[in-house]
Design a protein around this motif. Sequence first.
Motif, PDB file in Angstrom:
ATOM      1  N   ASP A  49      18.894  37.568  49.216  1.00 14.73           N
ATOM      2  CA  ASP A  49      18.643  36.801  48.241  1.00 14.73           C
ATOM      3  C   ASP A  49      18.575  37.511  46.980  1.00 14.73           C
ATOM      4  N   GLY A  50      19.082  38.161  45.464  1.00 16.09           N
ATOM      5  CA  GLY A  50      18.433  38.391  44.787  1.00 16.09           C
ATOM      6  C   GLY A  50      18.991  39.690  45.162  1.00 16.09           C
ATOM      7  N   HIS A 107      25.929  37.960  43.411  1.00 16.49           N
ATOM      8  CA  HIS A 107      24.599  37.506  44.076  1.00 16.49           C
ATOM      9  C   HIS A 107      25.558  37.156  46.013  1.00 16.49           C
ATOM     10  N   HIS A 129      21.063  29.695  40.204  1.00 12.26           N
ATOM     11  CA  HIS A 129      21.121  31.049  39.304  1.00 12.26           C
ATOM     12  C   HIS A 129      19.969  31.973  37.624  1.00 12.26           C
ATOM     13  N   HIS A 183      17.274  38.875  40.695  1.00 13.80           N
ATOM     14  CA  HIS A 183      15.948  38.649  40.720  1.00 13.80           C
ATOM     15  C   HIS A 183      15.422  39.337  42.540  1.00 13.80           C
ATOM     16  N   GLU A 228      12.883  33.983  40.107  1.00 15.06           N
ATOM     17  CA  GLU A 228      13.943  32.566  39.918  1.00 15.06           C
ATOM     18  C   GLU A 228      13.857  31.849  40.977  1.00 15.06           C
ATOM     19  N   GLU A 229      12.362  31.965  42.323  1.00 20.91           N
ATOM     20  CA  GLU A 229      13.212  30.808  43.552  1.00 20.91           C
ATOM     21  C   GLU A 229      11.427  29.706  43.116  1.00 20.91           C
ATOM     22  N   GLN A 253      25.572  31.813  49.448  1.00 21.82           N
ATOM     23  CA  GLN A 253      24.618  31.027  50.652  1.00 21.82           C
ATOM     24  C   GLN A 253      24.984  30.092  50.993  1.00 21.82           C
TER      25      GLN A 253
HETATM   26 ZN   LIG Z   1      19.013  33.873  44.865  1.00 26.49          ZN
END
Ligand SMILES: [Zn+2]
Length: 430
Positions: free
Chosen positions: A100-101, A199, A367, A89, A134-135, A202
Amino acid sequence: MDKQERIVEHDAGARAVRRCEELGCDPYSDMRGGLYRPYLGTAHKAAAEALRGWMQGAGMSVRTDAAGTMIGRYEGSSANAPALMIGSHIDSVWNGGFYDGALGVMLGVECVAAFARRGLRLPFALEVVAFGDEEGSRFPLSMLGSRAMAGKAVGDVGQMRDRNGTTLQEAMQGVGLDVGRMGEARRRREDILAYLEAHIEQGPVLEHEDAPLAAVSAIAGIQRFYIRVQGQAGHAGTVPLHMRHDALTAACEMVLGIETLARAHTADFVATVGKIDVHPGAVNVIPGSASLSVEIRSADAACLERAFLQVQDLVQGIAERRSVGWEVRDHQTFAPAPCDGRLVDLLRCGIRAEGMADHVLVSGAGHDAMMMTDWVPTAMLFLRSPGGISHHPDESVIVADVQAAFDVMVNFITHLPEVLDISATQGTVA
Ligand SMILES: [Zn+2]
Protein backbone atom coordinates in the motif's frame (compact mmCIF):
# COMPACT_ATOMS: atom_id res chain seq x y z
CA MET A 1 13.38 9.14 -27.63
CA ASP A 2 13.08 6.83 -30.57
CA LYS A 3 9.48 5.68 -30.50
CA GLN A 4 10.41 2.48 -32.30
CA GLU A 5 12.41 1.30 -29.33
CA ARG A 6 10.32 -0.57 -26.83
CA ILE A 7 11.69 -0.73 -23.32
CA VAL A 8 11.84 -4.29 -22.09
CA GLU A 9 12.83 -4.94 -18.48
CA HIS A 10 11.73 -8.36 -17.39
CA ASP A 11 12.76 -8.05 -13.76
CA ALA A 12 11.43 -4.56 -12.97
CA GLY A 13 8.20 -5.82 -11.40
CA ALA A 14 9.95 -8.43 -9.28
CA ARG A 15 12.50 -5.86 -8.06
CA ALA A 16 9.76 -3.39 -7.10
CA VAL A 17 8.01 -6.12 -5.12
CA ARG A 18 11.23 -7.22 -3.43
CA ARG A 19 12.00 -3.69 -2.32
CA CYS A 20 8.54 -3.29 -0.78
CA GLU A 21 9.16 -6.52 1.13
CA GLU A 22 12.60 -5.35 2.20
CA LEU A 23 10.96 -2.29 3.75
CA GLY A 24 8.49 -4.52 5.59
CA CYS A 25 10.55 -5.18 8.69
CA ASP A 26 13.12 -3.74 11.09
CA PRO A 27 14.56 -1.05 10.77
CA TYR A 28 11.82 0.05 8.36
CA SER A 29 8.99 -0.73 10.76
CA ASP A 30 8.26 0.79 14.16
CA MET A 31 6.44 -2.31 15.46
CA ARG A 32 7.62 -5.85 16.18
CA GLY A 33 6.20 -8.66 14.10
CA GLY A 34 4.47 -6.41 11.61
CA LEU A 35 4.71 -3.21 9.62
CA TYR A 36 4.01 0.20 11.07
CA ARG A 37 5.75 3.11 9.38
CA PRO A 38 4.25 6.36 10.63
CA TYR A 39 5.14 9.81 9.36
CA LEU A 40 8.50 11.12 10.64
CA GLY A 41 9.16 8.05 12.79
CA THR A 42 12.44 6.14 12.98
CA ALA A 43 11.21 3.63 10.39
CA HIS A 44 10.11 6.38 8.01
CA LYS A 45 13.55 7.94 8.25
CA ALA A 46 15.27 4.61 7.59
CA ALA A 47 12.96 3.80 4.66
CA ALA A 48 13.60 7.23 3.16
CA GLU A 49 17.35 6.60 3.35
CA ALA A 50 17.02 3.24 1.60
CA LEU A 51 14.86 4.90 -1.01
CA ARG A 52 17.42 7.64 -1.49
CA GLY A 53 19.99 4.99 -2.42
CA TRP A 54 17.62 3.33 -4.87
CA MET A 55 16.69 6.66 -6.44
CA GLN A 56 20.35 7.64 -6.82
CA GLY A 57 21.12 4.23 -8.25
CA ALA A 58 18.37 4.82 -10.80
CA GLY A 59 20.02 8.05 -11.95
CA MET A 60 18.05 10.60 -9.95
CA SER A 61 19.16 13.56 -7.88
CA VAL A 62 17.37 13.43 -4.55
CA ARG A 63 16.04 16.01 -2.13
CA THR A 64 13.50 16.16 0.68
CA ASP A 65 10.90 18.93 0.65
CA ALA A 66 9.64 20.99 3.58
CA ALA A 67 6.91 18.45 4.38
CA GLY A 68 9.29 15.48 4.45
CA THR A 69 8.40 14.21 0.97
CA MET A 70 11.35 12.62 -0.78
CA ILE A 71 11.71 13.71 -4.40
CA GLY A 72 14.00 12.07 -6.93
CA ARG A 73 14.48 13.88 -10.22
CA TYR A 74 15.72 12.69 -13.60
CA GLU A 75 16.20 15.63 -15.94
CA GLY A 76 14.62 15.81 -19.34
CA SER A 77 16.33 16.77 -22.58
CA SER A 78 16.41 20.40 -21.43
CA ALA A 79 17.18 21.72 -17.95
CA ASN A 80 14.28 22.77 -15.73
CA ALA A 81 11.72 21.11 -17.96
CA PRO A 82 8.37 20.50 -16.28
CA ALA A 83 8.13 17.10 -14.64
CA LEU A 84 5.88 14.13 -14.85
CA MET A 85 5.60 13.23 -11.17
CA ILE A 86 5.21 9.55 -10.38
CA GLY A 87 4.39 9.02 -6.77
CA SER A 88 2.65 7.54 -3.81
CA HIS A 89 3.34 7.25 -0.08
CA ILE A 90 5.78 5.35 2.09
CA ASP A 91 3.95 5.63 5.41
CA SER A 92 1.69 2.80 6.56
CA VAL A 93 -1.16 2.08 8.93
CA TRP A 94 -0.57 0.08 12.13
CA ASN A 95 0.13 -3.58 11.22
CA GLY A 96 -0.35 -2.72 7.55
CA GLY A 97 0.69 -4.39 4.31
CA PHE A 98 3.96 -4.03 2.40
CA TYR A 99 2.54 -2.68 -0.87
CA ASP A 100 0.00 0.00 0.00
CA GLY A 101 1.79 3.14 -1.22
CA ALA A 102 5.33 1.79 -1.34
CA LEU A 103 4.66 -0.18 -4.52
CA GLY A 104 3.73 2.96 -6.46
CA VAL A 105 7.00 4.58 -5.39
CA MET A 106 9.11 1.53 -6.27
CA LEU A 107 7.44 1.29 -9.68
CA GLY A 108 8.31 4.95 -10.25
CA VAL A 109 11.95 4.21 -9.44
CA GLU A 110 11.91 1.29 -11.90
CA CYS A 111 10.47 3.49 -14.66
CA VAL A 112 13.19 6.10 -14.25
CA ALA A 113 15.89 3.43 -14.04
CA ALA A 114 14.69 1.94 -17.34
CA PHE A 115 15.03 5.28 -19.16
CA ALA A 116 18.29 6.21 -17.43
CA ARG A 117 19.92 2.86 -18.19
CA ARG A 118 19.38 3.54 -21.89
CA GLY A 119 20.51 7.15 -21.61
CA LEU A 120 17.10 8.27 -22.87
CA ARG A 121 16.08 11.84 -22.11
CA LEU A 122 12.46 12.89 -22.56
CA PRO A 123 11.08 16.33 -23.42
CA PHE A 124 10.05 16.51 -19.75
CA ALA A 125 11.70 15.57 -16.47
CA LEU A 126 10.67 12.53 -14.46
CA GLU A 127 10.24 12.87 -10.71
CA VAL A 128 9.51 10.13 -8.25
CA VAL A 129 7.82 11.46 -5.13
CA ALA A 130 7.45 9.50 -1.89
CA PHE A 131 4.99 11.19 0.43
CA GLY A 132 5.63 10.67 4.13
CA ASP A 133 2.09 11.07 5.35
CA GLU A 134 -0.86 9.76 3.39
CA GLU A 135 -2.51 7.48 5.92
CA GLY A 136 -2.77 9.91 8.81
CA SER A 137 -1.73 7.00 11.01
CA ARG A 138 0.27 9.14 13.41
CA PHE A 139 -1.30 12.60 13.46
CA PRO A 140 -5.00 13.31 12.96
CA LEU A 141 -4.65 14.65 9.42
CA SER A 142 -3.93 12.64 6.29
CA MET A 143 -2.20 13.43 2.98
CA LEU A 144 -0.07 16.14 4.51
CA GLY A 145 2.74 15.75 1.97
CA SER A 146 0.57 15.91 -1.15
CA ARG A 147 -1.57 18.68 0.36
CA ALA A 148 1.51 20.80 0.97
CA MET A 149 2.98 20.05 -2.46
CA ALA A 150 -0.24 21.04 -4.25
CA GLY A 151 -0.46 24.23 -2.20
CA LYS A 152 -3.63 23.25 -0.34
CA ALA A 153 -4.20 24.77 3.08
CA VAL A 154 -2.99 22.48 5.84
CA GLY A 155 -4.14 24.79 8.65
CA ASP A 156 -2.46 25.31 11.98
CA VAL A 157 -1.17 21.78 12.43
CA GLY A 158 1.99 22.30 14.49
CA GLN A 159 0.32 21.45 17.79
CA MET A 160 -1.42 18.26 16.61
CA ARG A 161 -0.27 15.42 18.84
CA ASP A 162 0.38 11.74 18.22
CA ARG A 163 -0.66 9.09 20.75
CA ASN A 164 2.50 9.67 22.79
CA GLY A 165 1.83 13.38 23.09
CA THR A 166 4.54 14.43 20.61
CA THR A 167 3.46 17.43 18.55
CA LEU A 168 3.92 17.61 14.80
CA GLN A 169 6.22 20.56 15.39
CA GLU A 170 8.46 18.42 17.63
CA ALA A 171 8.35 15.46 15.25
CA MET A 172 9.40 17.68 12.35
CA GLN A 173 12.16 19.27 14.40
CA GLY A 174 13.44 15.77 15.14
CA VAL A 175 14.19 15.23 11.46
CA GLY A 176 15.46 18.75 10.80
CA LEU A 177 12.21 20.17 9.40
CA ASP A 178 10.29 23.25 10.50
CA VAL A 179 6.50 23.08 10.60
CA GLY A 180 6.35 26.85 10.08
CA ARG A 181 8.02 26.42 6.69
CA MET A 182 5.86 23.58 5.40
CA GLY A 183 4.32 25.96 2.87
CA GLU A 184 7.66 25.91 1.05
CA ALA A 185 6.82 22.40 -0.14
CA ARG A 186 4.38 23.99 -2.57
CA ARG A 187 5.40 23.45 -6.19
CA ARG A 188 4.88 25.92 -9.00
CA ARG A 189 2.08 24.71 -11.24
CA GLU A 190 4.12 25.36 -14.39
CA ASP A 191 6.85 23.02 -13.16
CA ILE A 192 4.54 20.02 -13.10
CA LEU A 193 3.36 18.41 -16.29
CA ALA A 194 1.17 15.69 -14.79
CA TYR A 195 0.90 13.27 -11.86
CA LEU A 196 0.78 9.48 -12.15
CA GLU A 197 0.12 7.15 -9.22
CA ALA A 198 0.14 3.37 -9.31
CA HIS A 199 -1.53 1.79 -6.28
CA ILE A 200 -3.00 -1.52 -5.23
CA GLU A 201 -6.78 -1.55 -5.57
CA GLN A 202 -7.31 -2.48 -1.89
CA GLY A 203 -10.63 -4.04 -2.83
CA PRO A 204 -11.96 -7.22 -4.47
CA VAL A 205 -13.29 -5.92 -7.81
CA LEU A 206 -10.32 -6.59 -10.12
CA GLU A 207 -9.80 -10.05 -8.71
CA HIS A 208 -13.48 -10.73 -9.23
CA GLU A 209 -13.14 -9.56 -12.86
CA ASP A 210 -10.00 -11.66 -13.29
CA ALA A 211 -8.21 -8.46 -14.35
CA PRO A 212 -4.67 -7.50 -13.27
CA LEU A 213 -4.98 -3.74 -13.90
CA ALA A 214 -7.46 -0.89 -14.24
CA ALA A 215 -7.33 2.79 -15.04
CA VAL A 216 -8.98 4.92 -12.36
CA SER A 217 -11.56 7.37 -13.66
CA ALA A 218 -12.01 9.29 -10.41
CA ILE A 219 -11.55 9.13 -6.70
CA ALA A 220 -14.94 9.06 -5.04
CA GLY A 221 -16.24 12.02 -3.13
CA ILE A 222 -17.58 11.52 0.38
CA GLN A 223 -20.52 12.83 2.40
CA ARG A 224 -20.12 11.96 6.06
CA PHE A 225 -22.63 12.82 8.76
CA TYR A 226 -24.30 11.62 11.95
CA ILE A 227 -28.02 11.08 12.49
CA ARG A 228 -29.15 11.49 16.05
CA VAL A 229 -32.44 9.77 16.86
CA GLN A 230 -34.24 10.99 19.98
CA GLY A 231 -36.73 8.57 21.53
CA GLN A 232 -37.89 8.02 25.11
CA ALA A 233 -35.99 5.82 27.56
CA GLY A 234 -38.16 3.67 29.77
CA HIS A 235 -38.45 0.48 31.79
CA ALA A 236 -37.93 -2.55 29.57
CA GLY A 237 -40.49 -4.52 31.55
CA THR A 238 -43.32 -2.06 32.14
CA VAL A 239 -43.76 -0.03 28.93
CA PRO A 240 -45.85 -2.00 26.36
CA LEU A 241 -44.36 -2.23 22.89
CA HIS A 242 -47.08 -0.11 21.26
CA MET A 243 -46.41 2.71 23.73
CA ARG A 244 -42.65 2.88 23.22
CA HIS A 245 -40.50 5.43 21.40
CA ASP A 246 -37.51 3.17 20.97
CA ALA A 247 -34.63 5.09 19.41
CA LEU A 248 -32.68 1.97 18.48
CA THR A 249 -35.43 0.12 16.59
CA ALA A 250 -36.01 3.33 14.60
CA ALA A 251 -32.27 3.57 13.97
CA CYS A 252 -32.14 -0.04 12.77
CA GLU A 253 -34.91 0.62 10.29
CA MET A 254 -32.91 3.61 9.06
CA VAL A 255 -29.76 1.48 8.60
CA LEU A 256 -31.62 -1.02 6.43
CA GLY A 257 -33.37 1.78 4.56
CA ILE A 258 -30.04 3.40 3.74
CA GLU A 259 -28.74 0.10 2.40
CA THR A 260 -31.80 -0.32 0.17
CA LEU A 261 -31.45 3.25 -1.04
CA ALA A 262 -27.77 2.73 -1.86
CA ARG A 263 -28.51 -0.40 -3.90
CA ALA A 264 -30.76 1.66 -6.15
CA HIS A 265 -27.84 3.91 -7.14
CA THR A 266 -25.00 3.31 -9.63
CA ALA A 267 -22.45 0.58 -9.02
CA ASP A 268 -19.78 2.90 -7.66
CA PHE A 269 -22.16 4.34 -5.07
CA VAL A 270 -21.70 2.98 -1.57
CA ALA A 271 -23.29 3.83 1.78
CA THR A 272 -22.11 2.63 5.15
CA VAL A 273 -23.38 2.96 8.70
CA GLY A 274 -20.20 2.13 10.56
CA LYS A 275 -20.99 3.18 14.08
CA ILE A 276 -24.05 3.22 16.34
CA ASP A 277 -24.05 4.65 19.85
CA VAL A 278 -27.04 3.82 22.01
CA HIS A 279 -28.05 5.54 25.24
CA PRO A 280 -28.40 4.74 27.99
CA GLY A 281 -27.23 1.30 26.82
CA ALA A 282 -28.54 -1.08 29.46
CA VAL A 283 -30.17 -4.51 29.15
CA ASN A 284 -33.31 -3.45 30.97
CA VAL A 285 -33.79 0.05 29.57
CA ILE A 286 -35.57 1.00 26.32
CA PRO A 287 -33.01 2.92 24.19
CA GLY A 288 -33.70 6.62 24.64
CA SER A 289 -31.38 7.95 21.95
CA ALA A 290 -29.15 6.62 19.20
CA SER A 291 -26.52 8.14 16.99
CA LEU A 292 -25.59 6.66 13.58
CA SER A 293 -22.58 7.52 11.47
CA VAL A 294 -23.46 7.59 7.79
CA GLU A 295 -20.91 7.72 5.02
CA ILE A 296 -21.80 7.79 1.33
CA ARG A 297 -19.28 7.75 -1.50
CA SER A 298 -19.57 8.27 -5.24
CA ALA A 299 -17.58 9.77 -8.09
CA ASP A 300 -20.66 11.84 -9.02
CA ALA A 301 -21.08 15.00 -6.93
CA ALA A 302 -24.73 15.49 -7.95
CA CYS A 303 -25.50 11.90 -7.00
CA LEU A 304 -23.94 12.45 -3.57
CA GLU A 305 -26.00 15.59 -3.04
CA ARG A 306 -29.17 13.81 -4.08
CA ALA A 307 -28.44 10.81 -1.87
CA PHE A 308 -27.87 13.05 1.12
CA LEU A 309 -31.38 14.49 0.64
CA GLN A 310 -32.84 11.02 0.06
CA VAL A 311 -31.36 9.77 3.32
CA GLN A 312 -32.93 12.69 5.16
CA ASP A 313 -36.35 11.99 3.58
CA LEU A 314 -36.04 8.36 4.58
CA VAL A 315 -35.07 9.22 8.14
CA GLN A 316 -37.89 11.72 8.45
CA GLY A 317 -40.49 9.17 7.29
CA ILE A 318 -39.30 6.54 9.77
CA ALA A 319 -39.04 9.06 12.59
CA GLU A 320 -42.60 10.34 12.03
CA ARG A 321 -44.06 6.86 11.91
CA ARG A 322 -42.27 5.88 15.10
CA SER A 323 -42.74 9.24 16.85
CA VAL A 324 -39.08 9.89 17.50
CA GLY A 325 -37.10 13.05 16.89
CA TRP A 326 -34.06 13.26 14.60
CA GLU A 327 -31.35 15.64 13.44
CA VAL A 328 -28.30 15.56 11.15
CA ARG A 329 -25.02 16.57 12.78
CA ASP A 330 -21.41 17.14 11.79
CA HIS A 331 -21.97 17.03 8.05
CA GLN A 332 -18.71 16.94 6.08
CA THR A 333 -18.29 16.90 2.31
CA PHE A 334 -15.24 15.86 0.28
CA ALA A 335 -15.70 16.51 -3.42
CA PRO A 336 -15.06 13.75 -5.98
CA ALA A 337 -11.66 14.01 -7.67
CA PRO A 338 -11.86 13.14 -11.37
CA CYS A 339 -8.73 11.97 -13.20
CA ASP A 340 -7.79 13.56 -16.52
CA GLY A 341 -9.75 11.94 -19.37
CA ARG A 342 -6.82 12.02 -21.81
CA LEU A 343 -4.57 10.31 -19.30
CA VAL A 344 -7.22 7.74 -18.41
CA ASP A 345 -7.39 6.87 -22.11
CA LEU A 346 -3.62 6.69 -22.34
CA LEU A 347 -3.51 4.19 -19.46
CA ARG A 348 -6.30 2.17 -21.07
CA CYS A 349 -4.34 2.08 -24.30
CA GLY A 350 -1.30 0.78 -22.43
CA ILE A 351 -3.37 -1.88 -20.66
CA ARG A 352 -4.78 -3.06 -23.98
CA ALA A 353 -1.25 -3.14 -25.42
CA GLU A 354 -0.48 -5.73 -22.73
CA GLY A 355 -3.26 -7.86 -24.17
CA MET A 356 -5.56 -7.19 -21.23
CA ALA A 357 -9.10 -5.85 -20.96
CA ASP A 358 -8.97 -2.14 -20.12
CA HIS A 359 -11.09 -1.94 -17.01
CA VAL A 360 -11.95 1.45 -15.56
CA LEU A 361 -12.71 1.79 -11.85
CA VAL A 362 -13.69 4.53 -9.45
CA SER A 363 -11.40 4.56 -6.44
CA GLY A 364 -13.52 4.29 -3.32
CA ALA A 365 -10.47 4.93 -1.16
CA GLY A 366 -8.67 8.25 -0.85
CA HIS A 367 -5.16 8.61 -2.29
CA ASP A 368 -2.53 11.32 -2.70
CA ALA A 369 -3.83 11.69 -6.26
CA MET A 370 -6.92 13.31 -4.70
CA MET A 371 -4.86 16.35 -3.84
CA MET A 372 -3.60 16.61 -7.42
CA THR A 373 -6.66 16.29 -9.67
CA ASP A 374 -7.79 19.93 -9.50
CA TRP A 375 -4.20 21.12 -9.85
CA VAL A 376 -2.45 19.09 -12.56
CA PRO A 377 -3.61 16.40 -15.04
CA THR A 378 -3.74 13.26 -12.93
CA ALA A 379 -3.83 9.55 -13.68
CA MET A 380 -4.06 6.51 -11.43
CA LEU A 381 -3.34 2.90 -12.23
CA PHE A 382 -4.81 0.16 -10.02
CA LEU A 383 -3.25 -3.25 -9.49
CA ARG A 384 -5.32 -6.25 -8.45
CA SER A 385 -5.35 -6.97 -4.69
CA PRO A 386 -5.49 -10.74 -4.08
CA GLY A 387 -8.41 -11.46 -1.78
CA GLY A 388 -9.20 -7.74 -1.81
CA ILE A 389 -7.06 -7.59 1.32
CA SER A 390 -5.30 -4.39 2.36
CA HIS A 391 -4.33 -2.48 5.52
CA HIS A 392 -3.48 -5.94 6.84
CA PRO A 393 -0.30 -8.08 6.97
CA ASP A 394 -1.87 -10.49 4.44
CA GLU A 395 -1.95 -7.78 1.78
CA SER A 396 -0.23 -9.11 -1.36
CA VAL A 397 0.38 -8.58 -5.06
CA ILE A 398 1.06 -10.85 -8.02
CA VAL A 399 4.51 -10.22 -9.50
CA ALA A 400 3.21 -10.61 -13.07
CA ASP A 401 0.63 -7.87 -12.37
CA VAL A 402 3.36 -5.56 -11.10
CA GLN A 403 5.46 -6.27 -14.18
CA ALA A 404 2.45 -5.45 -16.38
CA ALA A 405 1.90 -2.24 -14.41
CA PHE A 406 5.53 -1.30 -15.06
CA ASP A 407 5.08 -1.90 -18.80
CA VAL A 408 1.90 0.20 -18.84
CA MET A 409 3.67 3.02 -16.98
CA VAL A 410 6.60 3.00 -19.41
CA ASN A 411 4.12 3.11 -22.27
CA PHE A 412 2.35 6.02 -20.55
CA ILE A 413 5.61 7.96 -20.16
CA THR A 414 6.65 7.27 -23.75
CA HIS A 415 3.37 8.43 -25.26
CA LEU A 416 2.59 11.28 -22.86
CA PRO A 417 3.76 14.02 -25.30
CA GLU A 418 1.15 12.80 -27.77
CA VAL A 419 -1.72 13.65 -25.43
CA LEU A 420 -0.43 16.62 -23.42
CA ASP A 421 0.76 19.83 -24.97
CA ILE A 422 4.23 20.04 -23.49
CA SER A 423 5.53 22.81 -25.75
CA ALA A 424 3.62 25.43 -23.76
CA THR A 425 5.45 24.52 -20.59
CA GLN A 426 8.83 23.66 -22.11
CA GLY A 427 11.80 24.53 -19.91
CA THR A 428 14.92 26.36 -20.92
CA VAL A 429 17.50 24.59 -23.04
CA ALA A 430 20.59 23.66 -21.07
ZN1 LIG B 1 -2.21 3.92 0.04
